[in-house]
Design an enzyme around this catalytic site. Structure first.
Site, PDB file in Angstrom:
ATOM      1  N   GLU A  25      49.756  50.216  61.002  1.00 58.81           N
ATOM      2  CA  GLU A  25      50.880  49.349  60.637  1.00 58.81           C
ATOM      3  C   GLU A  25      52.176  50.141  60.559  1.00 58.81           C
ATOM      4  O   GLU A  25      52.165  51.369  60.561  1.00 58.81           O
ATOM      5  CB  GLU A  25      50.591  48.623  59.322  1.00 58.81           C
ATOM      6  CG  GLU A  25      50.122  49.528  58.197  1.00 58.81           C
ATOM      7  CD  GLU A  25      51.157  49.727  57.117  1.00 58.81           C
ATOM      8  OE1 GLU A  25      52.352  49.534  57.405  1.00 58.81           O
ATOM      9  OE2 GLU A  25      50.768  50.104  55.999  1.00 58.81           O
ATOM     10  N   LYS A  85      60.507  42.948  57.123  1.00 56.97           N
ATOM     11  CA  LYS A  85      59.083  43.115  56.823  1.00 56.97           C
ATOM     12  C   LYS A  85      58.374  41.859  57.318  1.00 56.97           C
ATOM     13  O   LYS A  85      58.669  40.750  56.869  1.00 56.97           O
ATOM     14  CB  LYS A  85      58.905  43.298  55.316  1.00 56.97           C
ATOM     15  CG  LYS A  85      57.494  43.600  54.866  1.00 56.97           C
ATOM     16  CD  LYS A  85      57.492  43.789  53.350  1.00 56.97           C
ATOM     17  CE  LYS A  85      56.095  44.055  52.819  1.00 56.97           C
ATOM     18  NZ  LYS A  85      56.105  44.167  51.339  1.00 56.97           N
ATOM     19  N   VAL A 105      49.948  44.465  56.805  1.00 66.74           N
ATOM     20  CA  VAL A 105      48.525  44.449  57.156  1.00 66.74           C
ATOM     21  C   VAL A 105      48.180  43.171  57.916  1.00 66.74           C
ATOM     22  O   VAL A 105      47.527  43.211  58.965  1.00 66.74           O
ATOM     23  CB  VAL A 105      47.654  44.587  55.888  1.00 66.74           C
ATOM     24  CG1 VAL A 105      46.190  44.269  56.189  1.00 66.74           C
ATOM     25  CG2 VAL A 105      47.776  45.996  55.314  1.00 66.74           C
ATOM     26  N   ASP A 137      51.257  34.713  43.078  1.00 66.49           N
ATOM     27  CA  ASP A 137      51.499  35.692  44.144  1.00 66.49           C
ATOM     28  C   ASP A 137      50.183  36.285  44.653  1.00 66.49           C
ATOM     29  O   ASP A 137      49.554  37.111  43.987  1.00 66.49           O
ATOM     30  CB  ASP A 137      52.411  36.806  43.621  1.00 66.49           C
ATOM     31  CG  ASP A 137      52.980  37.672  44.737  1.00 66.49           C
ATOM     32  OD1 ASP A 137      52.496  37.575  45.880  1.00 66.49           O
ATOM     33  OD2 ASP A 137      53.923  38.446  44.462  1.00 66.49           O
ATOM     34  N   SER A 139      48.677  37.974  48.295  1.00 65.11           N
ATOM     35  CA  SER A 139      49.073  38.487  49.607  1.00 65.11           C
ATOM     36  C   SER A 139      48.407  37.715  50.741  1.00 65.11           C
ATOM     37  O   SER A 139      47.229  37.345  50.666  1.00 65.11           O
ATOM     38  CB  SER A 139      48.702  39.969  49.715  1.00 65.11           C
ATOM     39  OG  SER A 139      48.868  40.429  51.038  1.00 65.11           O
ATOM     40  N   ALA A 140      49.172  37.517  51.811  1.00 68.24           N
ATOM     41  CA  ALA A 140      48.633  36.899  53.024  1.00 68.24           C
ATOM     42  C   ALA A 140      47.564  37.763  53.679  1.00 68.24           C
ATOM     43  O   ALA A 140      46.799  37.280  54.518  1.00 68.24           O
ATOM     44  CB  ALA A 140      49.769  36.641  54.016  1.00 68.24           C
ATOM     45  N   ASP A 141      47.491  39.043  53.286  1.00 67.61           N
ATOM     46  CA  ASP A 141      46.468  39.931  53.851  1.00 67.61           C
ATOM     47  C   ASP A 141      45.062  39.384  53.620  1.00 67.61           C
ATOM     48  O   ASP A 141      44.176  39.543  54.467  1.00 67.61           O
ATOM     49  CB  ASP A 141      46.551  41.322  53.223  1.00 67.61           C
ATOM     50  CG  ASP A 141      47.845  42.056  53.517  1.00 67.61           C
ATOM     51  OD1 ASP A 141      48.655  41.551  54.325  1.00 67.61           O
ATOM     52  OD2 ASP A 141      48.052  43.137  52.931  1.00 67.61           O
ATOM     53  N   LYS A 158      46.083  47.991  46.970  1.00 72.04           N
ATOM     54  CA  LYS A 158      47.139  48.760  46.321  1.00 72.04           C
ATOM     55  C   LYS A 158      46.965  48.724  44.801  1.00 72.04           C
ATOM     56  O   LYS A 158      46.596  47.704  44.229  1.00 72.04           O
ATOM     57  CB  LYS A 158      48.506  48.219  46.736  1.00 72.04           C
ATOM     58  CG  LYS A 158      48.802  48.435  48.216  1.00 72.04           C
ATOM     59  CD  LYS A 158      50.179  47.940  48.596  1.00 72.04           C
ATOM     60  CE  LYS A 158      50.494  48.250  50.046  1.00 72.04           C
ATOM     61  NZ  LYS A 158      49.689  47.472  51.012  1.00 72.04           N
TER      62      LYS A 158
END
Length: 320
Positions: A25, A85, A105, A137, A139-141, A158
């Site tokens: 990435e 981003k 990602v 919240d 993540s779309a990951d 993370k």
């Protein structure tokens, strides 16, 4: 080839020949690491992939094209202030404008899948953020891992995230989480979160067999290969957690959210740990790249061994 996809000649040649390729990435260049460590680390990651037998394919969006494989000039361009981003939702907008962007990602997985790359090495995946019950919240990951068939080699999620909820989400969406040489899910900056993984692989060949089994069965979606940070680079667990909690509290007080949240937290962690988090981040990125390359090599070999021979043409019946 897809209209929006541009594959570097070296990467294209490797893919055509069935040689191992590792996707990388680009947000670590634009948002993840400060200059000059960002470019130095990106180039060192590519070198680590090559040293372990695979071809690196750093992915980004440049001039409205998804670029799979970058040169030094491309990376320098991504390091410019203001680079977007880009995650799944952003790809159509950035491509339509003919703009530049560094891929997260999720977006890197999409591009890797389009290009035919099975293995992707990164630092850590996104996940469920702390305080999700009030912010929502996530993540779309995580959804990308549920739907896109790319293996992500990482040091877990993370450290700024809610790790138990992240693992619960992955379980719900059917994403296998495999520990590489470990029975515990890594906690990014330190080796053991205290949470179990779904299975353990001790060699690249073990991991390759998991990839092969899942996808040959027709089960779409990714696999998380979780690699602990090298022991000599790991931070003290209590000190790392204290720094994370302080950074998260500062973000909440300052109203930092959305795309700005992760870069803010990583920057604060660097300050709060006296730069130790940056050193650890670089170490785990290089380690993950090396492990990812070895898995890609093993998977490419396994695919060649298990590919069925082409069915011969039907024999002609004799005519009388």
């Amino acid at each position: 080839m897809h209209d929006f996809l541009s594959i570097h000649p070296e990467v294209a040649a490797a893919l055509k020949a069935g040689r191992p390729v590792v996707a990388l990435e680009s947000t670590l260049i634009s948002h993840g690491l400060p200059a000059p460590a960002n470019l130095e680390t990106a180039q060192a990651i590519e070198a680590a992939v090559r040293a372990n037998g695979a071809v690196p394919a750093t992915i980004a969006v440049l001039d409205g094209r998804i670029r799979v494989g970058l040169d030094a000039e491309d990376m320098q361009r991504l390091a410019a202030p203001g680079t977007a981003k880009v995650s799944r939702r952003d790809l159509p907008l950035v491509l339509a404008k003919g703009a530049d962007g560094a891929t997260t990602v999720a977006a890197t997985m999409i591009a890797a899948d389009l290009a035919g790359i099975a293995v992707f090495a990164t630092g850590g995946i996104g996940g469920v953020h702390r305080g999700v019950e009030t912010t929502g919240d996530i993540s779309a990951d995580l959804e990308e891992l549920a739907t896109t068939s790319v293996a992500v080699v990482c040091a877990g999620a993370k450290a700024i995230l809610d790790l138990p909820r992240t693992l619960e989400y992955l379980e719900t969406r059917g994403v296998p989480v495999v520990g590489f040489g470990t029975d515990a899910f890594p906690a990014f900056y330190h080796r053991d979160s205290g949470l179990p993984v779904d299975g353990r692989c001790d060699t690249p060949e073990d991991a390759a067999r998991v990839l092969n089994a899942k996808w040959r069965l027709g089960l779409a979606g990714g696999i998380v290969v979780a690699v602990p940070i090298p022991d000599e680079a790991a931070l003290d667990a209590a000190q790392a957690e204290a720094a994370v909690q302080q950074a998260v509290a500062e973000a909440a007080t300052g109203g930092v959210r959305g795309k700005a949240l992760t870069p803010f937290l990583l920057h604060r962690l660097e300050t709060l740990t006296g730069g130790a988090s940056l050193t650890a981040n670089r170490a785990l990125l290089l380690n993950n790249a090396a492990v990812g390359a070895r898995i890609a090599v093993a998977y490419a070999r396994l695919k060649q061994e298990t590919t069925l021979p082409k069915k011969p043409p039907p024999s002609k019946r004799p005519t009388y």
